[in-house]
Design a protein around this motif. Structure first.
Motif, PDB file in Angstrom:
ATOM      1  N   ALA A  17       0.905  -1.353   0.037  1.00  0.00           N
ATOM      2  CA  ALA A  17      -0.633  -0.166  -0.141  1.00  0.00           C
ATOM      3  C   ALA A  17       0.789   1.144   0.064  1.00  0.00           C
ATOM      4  O   ALA A  17       0.838   2.346  -0.804  1.00  0.00           O
ATOM      5  CB  ALA A  17      -1.190  -0.330   1.094  1.00  0.00           C
ATOM      6  N   GLU A  18       1.757   1.282   0.580  1.00  0.00           N
ATOM      7  CA  GLU A  18       2.998   1.803   1.183  1.00  0.00           C
ATOM      8  C   GLU A  18       3.889   2.755  -0.778  1.00  0.00           C
ATOM      9  O   GLU A  18       3.993   3.775  -1.003  1.00  0.00           O
ATOM     10  CB  GLU A  18       4.282   1.961   1.729  1.00  0.00           C
ATOM     11  CG  GLU A  18       4.687   3.421   2.122  1.00  0.00           C
ATOM     12  CD  GLU A  18       4.320   4.219   3.443  1.00  0.00           C
ATOM     13  OE1 GLU A  18       2.594   3.886   3.452  1.00  0.00           O
ATOM     14  OE2 GLU A  18       4.671   5.226   3.144  1.00  0.00           O
ATOM     15  N   ILE A  19       3.807   1.773  -1.221  1.00  0.00           N
ATOM     16  CA  ILE A  19       3.835   1.807  -2.669  1.00  0.00           C
ATOM     17  C   ILE A  19       3.020   2.627  -3.654  1.00  0.00           C
ATOM     18  O   ILE A  19       3.852   2.669  -4.249  1.00  0.00           O
ATOM     19  CB  ILE A  19       5.097   0.807  -2.875  1.00  0.00           C
ATOM     20  CG1 ILE A  19       6.408   0.351  -2.202  1.00  0.00           C
ATOM     21  CG2 ILE A  19       5.425   0.331  -4.169  1.00  0.00           C
ATOM     22  CD1 ILE A  19       6.431  -1.665  -2.831  1.00  0.00           C
ATOM     23  N   ALA A  20       2.028   1.746  -3.194  1.00  0.00           N
ATOM     24  CA  ALA A  20       0.990   1.724  -4.437  1.00  0.00           C
ATOM     25  C   ALA A  20       0.833   3.520  -3.886  1.00  0.00           C
ATOM     26  O   ALA A  20       0.691   4.085  -5.508  1.00  0.00           O
ATOM     27  CB  ALA A  20      -0.059   1.054  -4.004  1.00  0.00           C
ATOM     28  N   LYS A  21       0.769   3.982  -2.722  1.00  0.00           N
ATOM     29  CA  LYS A  21       0.784   5.604  -2.508  1.00  0.00           C
ATOM     30  C   LYS A  21       1.530   6.351  -3.457  1.00  0.00           C
ATOM     31  O   LYS A  21       1.742   7.701  -3.533  1.00  0.00           O
ATOM     32  CB  LYS A  21       0.949   5.431  -1.044  1.00  0.00           C
ATOM     33  CG  LYS A  21       0.582   6.893  -0.642  1.00  0.00           C
ATOM     34  CD  LYS A  21      -0.349   6.396   0.430  1.00  0.00           C
ATOM     35  CE  LYS A  21       0.376   7.916   1.540  1.00  0.00           C
ATOM     36  NZ  LYS A  21       1.647   8.106   2.996  1.00  0.00           N
ATOM     37  N   LEU A  22       3.298   6.503  -2.295  1.00  0.00           N
ATOM     38  CA  LEU A  22       3.985   6.620  -3.894  1.00  0.00           C
ATOM     39  C   LEU A  22       3.492   7.048  -4.768  1.00  0.00           C
ATOM     40  O   LEU A  22       4.465   7.786  -5.583  1.00  0.00           O
ATOM     41  CB  LEU A  22       4.777   5.860  -2.776  1.00  0.00           C
ATOM     42  CG  LEU A  22       6.469   6.894  -3.542  1.00  0.00           C
ATOM     43  CD1 LEU A  22       6.925   7.936  -2.723  1.00  0.00           C
ATOM     44  CD2 LEU A  22       7.732   6.291  -2.931  1.00  0.00           C
ATOM     45  N   VAL A  23       3.861   5.649  -5.796  1.00  0.00           N
ATOM     46  CA  VAL A  23       3.471   5.928  -7.056  1.00  0.00           C
ATOM     47  C   VAL A  23       2.376   6.407  -7.210  1.00  0.00           C
ATOM     48  O   VAL A  23       2.356   7.233  -8.252  1.00  0.00           O
ATOM     49  CB  VAL A  23       3.057   3.796  -7.365  1.00  0.00           C
ATOM     50  CG1 VAL A  23       3.298   3.876  -9.285  1.00  0.00           C
ATOM     51  CG2 VAL A  23       4.014   3.377  -7.400  1.00  0.00           C
ATOM     52  N   GLN A 172      13.728   6.770  -3.746  1.00  0.00           N
ATOM     53  CA  GLN A 172      14.032   6.964  -4.829  1.00  0.00           C
ATOM     54  C   GLN A 172      14.371   6.319  -6.261  1.00  0.00           C
ATOM     55  O   GLN A 172      13.664   6.759  -6.541  1.00  0.00           O
ATOM     56  CB  GLN A 172      15.610   7.307  -4.440  1.00  0.00           C
ATOM     57  CG  GLN A 172      16.013   8.407  -6.125  1.00  0.00           C
ATOM     58  CD  GLN A 172      15.299  10.099  -6.073  1.00  0.00           C
ATOM     59  OE1 GLN A 172      14.997  10.767  -4.864  1.00  0.00           O
ATOM     60  NE2 GLN A 172      14.605   9.899  -7.230  1.00  0.00           N
ATOM     61  N   GLU A 173      14.491   5.361  -5.514  1.00  0.00           N
ATOM     62  CA  GLU A 173      14.385   4.084  -7.233  1.00  0.00           C
ATOM     63  C   GLU A 173      12.531   3.841  -7.042  1.00  0.00           C
ATOM     64  O   GLU A 173      12.759   3.336  -8.630  1.00  0.00           O
ATOM     65  CB  GLU A 173      14.680   2.971  -5.683  1.00  0.00           C
ATOM     66  CG  GLU A 173      15.504   1.225  -6.640  1.00  0.00           C
ATOM     67  CD  GLU A 173      15.533   0.331  -5.898  1.00  0.00           C
ATOM     68  OE1 GLU A 173      15.054  -0.722  -5.805  1.00  0.00           O
ATOM     69  OE2 GLU A 173      16.145   0.487  -4.498  1.00  0.00           O
ATOM     70  N   ILE A 174      12.164   4.273  -6.565  1.00  0.00           N
ATOM     71  CA  ILE A 174      10.776   4.014  -7.023  1.00  0.00           C
ATOM     72  C   ILE A 174      10.335   5.304  -7.736  1.00  0.00           C
ATOM     73  O   ILE A 174       9.580   5.431  -8.633  1.00  0.00           O
ATOM     74  CB  ILE A 174       9.669   3.784  -5.546  1.00  0.00           C
ATOM     75  CG1 ILE A 174       9.908   2.457  -5.367  1.00  0.00           C
ATOM     76  CG2 ILE A 174       7.975   3.801  -6.176  1.00  0.00           C
ATOM     77  CD1 ILE A 174       9.716   2.253  -3.966  1.00  0.00           C
ATOM     78  N   ILE A 175      10.491   6.636  -7.201  1.00  0.00           N
ATOM     79  CA  ILE A 175      10.314   7.953  -8.010  1.00  0.00           C
ATOM     80  C   ILE A 175      10.920   7.543  -9.362  1.00  0.00           C
ATOM     81  O   ILE A 175      10.056   8.119 -10.106  1.00  0.00           O
ATOM     82  CB  ILE A 175      10.569   8.436  -6.819  1.00  0.00           C
ATOM     83  CG1 ILE A 175      10.379   9.221  -6.098  1.00  0.00           C
ATOM     84  CG2 ILE A 175      11.085   9.881  -7.940  1.00  0.00           C
ATOM     85  CD1 ILE A 175      10.373  10.120  -4.870  1.00  0.00           C
ATOM     86  N   PHE A 177      11.744   4.891 -10.465  1.00  0.00           N
ATOM     87  CA  PHE A 177      10.771   4.134 -12.011  1.00  0.00           C
ATOM     88  C   PHE A 177       9.578   4.828 -12.365  1.00  0.00           C
ATOM     89  O   PHE A 177       8.996   4.686 -13.884  1.00  0.00           O
ATOM     90  CB  PHE A 177      11.014   2.935 -11.505  1.00  0.00           C
ATOM     91  CG  PHE A 177      10.114   1.972 -11.866  1.00  0.00           C
ATOM     92  CD1 PHE A 177      10.660   1.271 -12.989  1.00  0.00           C
ATOM     93  CD2 PHE A 177       8.152   2.041 -11.456  1.00  0.00           C
ATOM     94  CE1 PHE A 177       9.039   0.415 -13.491  1.00  0.00           C
ATOM     95  CE2 PHE A 177       7.039   0.876 -12.264  1.00  0.00           C
ATOM     96  CZ  PHE A 177       7.361  -0.316 -13.627  1.00  0.00           C
ATOM     97  N   CYS A 178       9.003   5.650 -11.948  1.00  0.00           N
ATOM     98  CA  CYS A 178       7.198   6.338 -12.272  1.00  0.00           C
ATOM     99  C   CYS A 178       8.198   7.451 -12.877  1.00  0.00           C
ATOM    100  O   CYS A 178       7.422   7.985 -14.095  1.00  0.00           O
ATOM    101  CB  CYS A 178       7.474   7.426 -10.959  1.00  0.00           C
ATOM    102  SG  CYS A 178       6.262   6.201  -9.478  1.00  0.00           S
ATOM    103  N   LYS A 179       9.180   7.472 -13.605  1.00  0.00           N
ATOM    104  CA  LYS A 179       9.917   9.108 -14.001  1.00  0.00           C
ATOM    105  C   LYS A 179       9.396   8.289 -15.414  1.00  0.00           C
ATOM    106  O   LYS A 179       9.492   9.893 -16.491  1.00  0.00           O
ATOM    107  CB  LYS A 179      11.203   9.189 -13.404  1.00  0.00           C
ATOM    108  CG  LYS A 179      11.313  10.273 -12.884  1.00  0.00           C
ATOM    109  CD  LYS A 179      12.838  10.677 -12.722  1.00  0.00           C
ATOM    110  CE  LYS A 179      12.969  11.418 -11.469  1.00  0.00           C
ATOM    111  NZ  LYS A 179      14.090  11.345 -10.681  1.00  0.00           N
ATOM    112  N   ASN A 180       9.439   7.110 -15.590  1.00  0.00           N
ATOM    113  CA  ASN A 180       9.104   6.374 -16.440  1.00  0.00           C
ATOM    114  C   ASN A 180       7.939   6.211 -17.221  1.00  0.00           C
ATOM    115  O   ASN A 180       8.011   5.285 -18.275  1.00  0.00           O
ATOM    116  CB  ASN A 180      10.395   5.535 -16.764  1.00  0.00           C
ATOM    117  CG  ASN A 180      11.708   5.714 -17.184  1.00  0.00           C
ATOM    118  OD1 ASN A 180      11.832   6.254 -17.730  1.00  0.00           O
ATOM    119  ND2 ASN A 180      12.708   5.037 -16.395  1.00  0.00           N
ATOM    120  N   ILE A 181       7.033   6.088 -16.571  1.00  0.00           N
ATOM    121  CA  ILE A 181       5.663   5.958 -16.973  1.00  0.00           C
ATOM    122  C   ILE A 181       5.197   7.399 -17.551  1.00  0.00           C
ATOM    123  O   ILE A 181       5.118   8.277 -16.910  1.00  0.00           O
ATOM    124  CB  ILE A 181       4.649   5.388 -15.489  1.00  0.00           C
ATOM    125  CG1 ILE A 181       5.522   4.135 -14.816  1.00  0.00           C
ATOM    126  CG2 ILE A 181       3.305   5.240 -15.681  1.00  0.00           C
ATOM    127  CD1 ILE A 181       5.168   3.464 -13.660  1.00  0.00           C
TER     128      ILE A 181
END
Ligand SMILES: Cc1cc2nc3c(=O)[nH]c(=O)nc-3n(C[C@H](O)[C@H](O)[C@H](O)COP(=O)(O)O)c2cc1C
Length: 181
Positions: A17-23, A172-175, A177-181
């Motif tokens: 849920a925390e990762i989904a929230k960040l995404v 930061q890793e997740i952020i 990744f999101c930059k390429n979405i």
């Protein structure tokens, strides 16, 4: 453009849920974001009757629940599934949902369908340290995307995550990744 983010875990307040929230936070600058959790829905297991192979319809009395979830997919341009490893696979609740999506599976005619042109992303997380288990989960999600004709555009595997507090150091890793979405 709309993005649908799915927490594939039955835990609404955990690491997934925390990762989904960040995404969701990251994507909301670019997309209109809708977030759902598999635990928002209650449905029975697929009985494997295969009626849908001939009719593209599910005969079960709670078919509308799955149709409602698929309407969320249909409205989205981007789909991001975030799944933990439960016994080295996607959680049973999410697998049960995928099984119920057989009316939409493109291996039989007729089949139901969502609009074409959607892009799918997969994020897998687990407590253990090795990446192949994440890759297995990503494989399950991408297999599902493939049969719905959602194009697989990217995935991220995150090891050594158990609780939501383990997500902060990986932010930061997740952020990125999101930059390429
Ligand atoms: C029932 C269950 C089974 C699990 N099985 C595994 C496993 O096989 N491998 C692993 O690395 N982590 C496993 N985990 C740990 C989860 O992948 C990890 O804690 C994840 O962060 C859970 O996120 P959640 O609380 O949002 O569901 C399991 C957790 C649960 C609750």
């Amino acid at each position: 453009m709309k993005a649908l983010i799915i927490n594939c875990s039955p835990v609404r307040t955990g690491a997934t849920a925390e990762i989904a929230k960040l995404v969701s936070e990251q994507l909301s600058a670019k997309y209109s974001v809708k977030s759902i959790c598999i635990d928002d829905y209650s449905f029975s297991f697929c009985k494997g009757c295969r009626s849908c192979h001939n009719t593209a319809k599910c005969v079960m009395s709670d078919a509308i629940v799955i149709e409602n979830i698929m309407n969320e997919y249909d409205e989205a341009d981007i789909i991001v599934s975030v799944s933990p490893s439960y016994w080295a696979d996607i959680p049973g609740q999410f697998k049960a949902f995928i099984d119920r999506c057989t009316p939409w599976c493109n291996t039989h005619e007729p089949h139901a369908s969502i609009k074409p042109g959607k892009n799918g992303y997969a994020i897998a997380l687990r407590t253990g340290p090795n990446m192949p288990e994440c890759e297995k989960i990503i494989g399950s999600i991408e297999h599902f995307y493939g049969h719905l004709e959602i194009e697989c555009k990217g995935h991220l595997g995150l090891t050594s995550i158990e609780y939501k507090t383990d997500v902060e150091p990986r932010k930061q890793e997740i952020i990125d990744f999101c930059k390429n979405i």
